[in-house]
Design a protein around this motif. Structure first.
Motif, PDB file in Angstrom:
ATOM      1  N   ALA A 194       0.829  -1.208   0.000  1.00 36.82           N
ATOM      2  CA  ALA A 194       0.000   0.000   0.000  1.00 36.82           C
ATOM      3  C   ALA A 194       0.861   1.254   0.000  1.00 36.82           C
ATOM      4  O   ALA A 194       0.538   2.260  -0.654  1.00 36.82           O
ATOM      5  N   TYR A 195       1.961   1.195   0.721  1.00 37.95           N
ATOM      6  CA  TYR A 195       2.899   2.322   0.785  1.00 37.95           C
ATOM      7  C   TYR A 195       3.475   2.648  -0.586  1.00 37.95           C
ATOM      8  O   TYR A 195       3.452   3.790  -1.043  1.00 37.95           O
ATOM      9  N   PHE A 196       3.972   1.628  -1.281  1.00 39.36           N
ATOM     10  CA  PHE A 196       4.555   1.853  -2.607  1.00 39.36           C
ATOM     11  C   PHE A 196       3.494   2.254  -3.627  1.00 39.36           C
ATOM     12  O   PHE A 196       3.740   3.086  -4.498  1.00 39.36           O
ATOM     13  N   GLN A 197       2.320   1.656  -3.518  1.00 41.75           N
ATOM     14  CA  GLN A 197       1.245   2.014  -4.451  1.00 41.75           C
ATOM     15  C   GLN A 197       0.857   3.481  -4.290  1.00 41.75           C
ATOM     16  O   GLN A 197       0.557   4.168  -5.272  1.00 41.75           O
ATOM     17  N   GLY A 198       0.894   3.974  -3.056  1.00 43.34           N
ATOM     18  CA  GLY A 198       0.595   5.386  -2.828  1.00 43.34           C
ATOM     19  C   GLY A 198       1.611   6.295  -3.499  1.00 43.34           C
ATOM     20  O   GLY A 198       1.261   7.326  -4.078  1.00 43.34           O
ATOM     21  N   LEU A 199       2.887   5.911  -3.440  1.00 39.48           N
ATOM     22  CA  LEU A 199       3.922   6.695  -4.100  1.00 39.48           C
ATOM     23  C   LEU A 199       3.739   6.676  -5.620  1.00 39.48           C
ATOM     24  O   LEU A 199       3.842   7.709  -6.290  1.00 39.48           O
ATOM     25  N   VAL A 200       3.473   5.495  -6.154  1.00 43.37           N
ATOM     26  CA  VAL A 200       3.280   5.361  -7.596  1.00 43.37           C
ATOM     27  C   VAL A 200       2.056   6.167  -8.047  1.00 43.37           C
ATOM     28  O   VAL A 200       2.099   6.854  -9.076  1.00 43.37           O
ATOM     29  N   ASP A 201       0.979   6.102  -7.290  1.00 42.36           N
ATOM     30  CA  ASP A 201      -0.235   6.840  -7.648  1.00 42.36           C
ATOM     31  C   ASP A 201       0.012   8.351  -7.644  1.00 42.36           C
ATOM     32  O   ASP A 201      -0.517   9.082  -8.490  1.00 42.36           O
ATOM     33  N   ASN A 202       0.801   8.802  -6.672  1.00 42.37           N
ATOM     34  CA  ASN A 202       1.102  10.233  -6.604  1.00 42.37           C
ATOM     35  C   ASN A 202       1.908  10.679  -7.826  1.00 42.37           C
ATOM     36  O   ASN A 202       1.630  11.725  -8.427  1.00 42.37           O
ATOM     37  N   MET A 203       2.910   9.887  -8.195  1.00 42.99           N
ATOM     38  CA  MET A 203       3.711  10.222  -9.371  1.00 42.99           C
ATOM     39  C   MET A 203       2.877  10.147 -10.652  1.00 42.99           C
ATOM     40  O   MET A 203       3.057  10.944 -11.572  1.00 42.99           O
ATOM     41  N   TYR A 204       1.969   9.197 -10.690  1.00 42.44           N
ATOM     42  CA  TYR A 204       1.080   9.064 -11.844  1.00 42.44           C
ATOM     43  C   TYR A 204       0.229  10.326 -12.001  1.00 42.44           C
ATOM     44  O   TYR A 204       0.058  10.843 -13.105  1.00 42.44           O
ATOM     45  N   GLY A 205      -0.267  10.833 -10.878  1.00 44.17           N
ATOM     46  CA  GLY A 205      -1.054  12.063 -10.926  1.00 44.17           C
ATOM     47  C   GLY A 205      -0.238  13.241 -11.427  1.00 44.17           C
ATOM     48  O   GLY A 205      -0.727  14.077 -12.193  1.00 44.17           O
ATOM     49  N   GLN A 206       1.043  13.310 -11.020  1.00 44.47           N
ATOM     50  CA  GLN A 206       1.916  14.379 -11.507  1.00 44.47           C
ATOM     51  C   GLN A 206       2.137  14.251 -13.015  1.00 44.47           C
ATOM     52  O   GLN A 206       2.139  15.254 -13.745  1.00 44.47           O
ATOM     53  N   PHE A 207       2.325  13.032 -13.479  1.00 42.65           N
ATOM     54  CA  PHE A 207       2.541  12.767 -14.903  1.00 42.65           C
ATOM     55  C   PHE A 207       1.340  13.252 -15.718  1.00 42.65           C
ATOM     56  O   PHE A 207       1.480  13.996 -16.698  1.00 42.65           O
ATOM     57  N   VAL A 208       0.165  12.830 -15.315  1.00 45.05           N
ATOM     58  CA  VAL A 208      -1.055  13.210 -16.034  1.00 45.05           C
ATOM     59  C   VAL A 208      -1.237  14.725 -16.024  1.00 45.05           C
ATOM     60  O   VAL A 208      -1.543  15.339 -17.054  1.00 45.05           O
ATOM     61  N   HIS A 209      -1.027  15.348 -14.863  1.00 48.43           N
ATOM     62  CA  HIS A 209      -1.190  16.793 -14.748  1.00 48.43           C
ATOM     63  C   HIS A 209      -0.224  17.538 -15.664  1.00 48.43           C
ATOM     64  O   HIS A 209      -0.606  18.477 -16.367  1.00 48.43           O
ATOM     65  N   ASP A 210       1.055  17.126 -15.656  1.00 51.94           N
ATOM     66  CA  ASP A 210       2.062  17.840 -16.434  1.00 51.94           C
ATOM     67  C   ASP A 210       1.864  17.657 -17.941  1.00 51.94           C
ATOM     68  O   ASP A 210       2.065  18.592 -18.714  1.00 51.94           O
ATOM     69  N   VAL A 211       1.466  16.458 -18.355  1.00 51.00           N
ATOM     70  CA  VAL A 211       1.188  16.249 -19.781  1.00 51.00           C
ATOM     71  C   VAL A 211      -0.001  17.093 -20.213  1.00 51.00           C
ATOM     72  O   VAL A 211       0.016  17.725 -21.277  1.00 51.00           O
ATOM     73  N   ALA A 212      -1.030  17.130 -19.387  1.00 50.03           N
ATOM     74  CA  ALA A 212      -2.203  17.944 -19.708  1.00 50.03           C
ATOM     75  C   ALA A 212      -1.829  19.418 -19.819  1.00 50.03           C
ATOM     76  O   ALA A 212      -2.260  20.121 -20.744  1.00 50.03           O
ATOM     77  N   ALA A 213      -0.998  19.897 -18.893  1.00 52.75           N
ATOM     78  CA  ALA A 213      -0.567  21.291 -18.929  1.00 52.75           C
ATOM     79  C   ALA A 213       0.275  21.569 -20.171  1.00 52.75           C
ATOM     80  O   ALA A 213       0.091  22.588 -20.854  1.00 52.75           O
ATOM     81  N   GLY A 214       1.195  20.658 -20.475  1.00 49.38           N
ATOM     82  CA  GLY A 214       2.048  20.854 -21.634  1.00 49.38           C
ATOM     83  C   GLY A 214       1.291  20.815 -22.943  1.00 49.38           C
ATOM     84  O   GLY A 214       1.633  21.535 -23.888  1.00 49.38           O
ATOM     85  N   ARG A 215       0.264  19.982 -23.006  1.00 47.82           N
ATOM     86  CA  ARG A 215      -0.524  19.839 -24.232  1.00 47.82           C
ATOM     87  C   ARG A 215      -1.704  20.806 -24.276  1.00 47.82           C
ATOM     88  O   ARG A 215      -2.532  20.757 -25.194  1.00 47.82           O
ATOM     89  N   HIS A 216      -1.805  21.679 -23.283  1.00 47.32           N
ATOM     90  CA  HIS A 216      -2.864  22.699 -23.223  1.00 47.32           C
ATOM     91  C   HIS A 216      -4.259  22.068 -23.285  1.00 47.32           C
ATOM     92  O   HIS A 216      -5.128  22.487 -24.057  1.00 47.32           O
ATOM     93  N   THR A 217      -4.418  21.056 -22.462  1.00 43.56           N
ATOM     94  CA  THR A 217      -5.714  20.402 -22.384  1.00 43.56           C
ATOM     95  C   THR A 217      -6.002  20.075 -20.920  1.00 43.56           C
ATOM     96  O   THR A 217      -5.282  20.531 -20.025  1.00 43.56           O
ATOM     97  N   SER A 218      -7.021  19.304 -20.649  1.00 41.39           N
ATOM     98  CA  SER A 218      -7.388  19.001 -19.264  1.00 41.39           C
ATOM     99  C   SER A 218      -6.958  17.595 -18.871  1.00 41.39           C
ATOM    100  O   SER A 218      -6.706  16.735 -19.729  1.00 41.39           O
ATOM    101  N   GLU A 219      -6.877  17.370 -17.580  1.00 41.64           N
ATOM    102  CA  GLU A 219      -6.530  16.046 -17.084  1.00 41.64           C
ATOM    103  C   GLU A 219      -7.601  15.026 -17.461  1.00 41.64           C
ATOM    104  O   GLU A 219      -7.295  13.842 -17.662  1.00 41.64           O
TER     105      GLU A 219
END
Length: 308
Positions: A194-219
């Motif tokens: 659960a600990y590692f999954q939480g870290l992975v999920d957090n990084m996944y959220g950052q990935f999605v957010h940054d790609v959306a921002a870079g591509r000028h679209t929404s998450e």
């Protein structure tokens, strides 16, 4: 005993000439390598005197650190003769933090230096490499390029049973319940998972957010595409993951036109590092004598934006 063989004087002359020739070649190689380091020039540079140029930075192989690409971005960002930068990408991604650092450096150079930065995907622009590309003004990819793989992975090999077989025991002394989480000598506990999954999920959220921002679209638009899968360049265009189907030449000519360069643009590339014999003589032959860090990636636990 047989009498000693008598050598012709010309034999010794030939030996001396050959020795001098070899020494001259070695000295020339070392001098050329040193001059490249001092001038920062490259044999592939074609910068026109007083003219405008487009810088090309290669992002190849597994991304393990950001230093090299960031340094090149800063160098060309500060160069007034460089009107645009193309990131020529052929990479499956790599370290999460390294990919993210390059992403932010691309955004900084674009914002502070007002310089156009374009990504041109050759064969593969996946995961961390796509993360970087999403920060660019435009993304080009060939029809058969592999693009996407938005996701996070963490993995290692558990060899606990092997240690039991050879009758070895791991001895660990630690303070903190999760300090040895991920120890490959024992199975993960539910709490560790659960600990590692939480870290992975957090990084996944950052990935999605940054790609959306870079591509000028929404998450909400990016998240359904963030399944870890890849698409061809042809498939990626209608999904909004790239801006145009085309190879490096198309990206180069389009970028030149966009920044006001007419005709054939001049290209400048970073200087190449010291290789071969000069590297051996100067003690900089890690890649020649030791395994590449990229080859050792599967043995290194960590968090990766990488497509396999």
């Amino acid at each position: 005993m047989a009498p000693p063989v008598r050598r012709s004087p010309w034999f010794w002359v030939a030996i001396i000439v050959a020795t001098v020739a070899v020494a001259a070649v070695l000295m020339a190689a070392m001098f050329k390598s040193a001059m490249k380091d001092l001038t920062g020039s490259s044999s592939t540079s074609t910068t026109a005197f007083g003219g405008s140029s487009i810088a090309v930075i290669d992002v190849d192989g597994v991304i393990l650190d950001a230093d090299k690409v960031d340094k090149e971005l800063r160098k060309f960002g500060d160069d007034s003769s460089v009107k645009a930068i193309i990131l020529h990408i052929n990479s499956p991604g790599g370290g999460a933090a390294a990919s993210q650092e390059i992403y932010h450096e691309v955004l900084r150079v674009r914002a502070e230096k007002h310089k156009k930065i374009v990504a041109s995907v050759e064969s593969v622009g996946a995961s961390g490499a796509y993360y970087i590309a999403s920060a660019c003004d435009k993304i080009y990819a060939n029809d058969a390029s592999v693009v996407g793989s938005i996701g996070v992975i963490m993995e290692w090999t558990n060899y606990g049973d092997l240690m039991k077989w050879v009758k070895l025991k791991s001895v660990v002394i630690h303070a903190g319940e999760l300090k040895d989480a991920g120890d490959p000598t024992h199975d993960m506990t539910p709490k560790e998972a659960a600990y590692f999954q939480g870290l992975v999920d957090n990084m996944y959220g950052q990935f999605v957010h940054d790609v959306a921002a870079g591509r000028h679209t929404s998450e909400d638009v990016i998240r359904p595409l963030a399944t870890g899968q890849v698409w061809t360049g042809q498939q990626s265009l209608p999904l909004g993951l790239i801006d145009k189907v085309g190879g490096f030449r198309v990206a180069l000519m389009d970028t030149a036109k966009d920044v006001g360069i007419s005709g054939e643009p001049s290209i400048v590339k970073p200087s190449t590092g010291r290789k071969g014999l000069a590297a051996l003589l100067n003690g900089d032959a890690d890649d020649l004598l030791l395994p590449s860090p990229a080859r050792m990636l599967n043995q290194a636990p960590g968090f990766y934006f990488m497509w396999k």
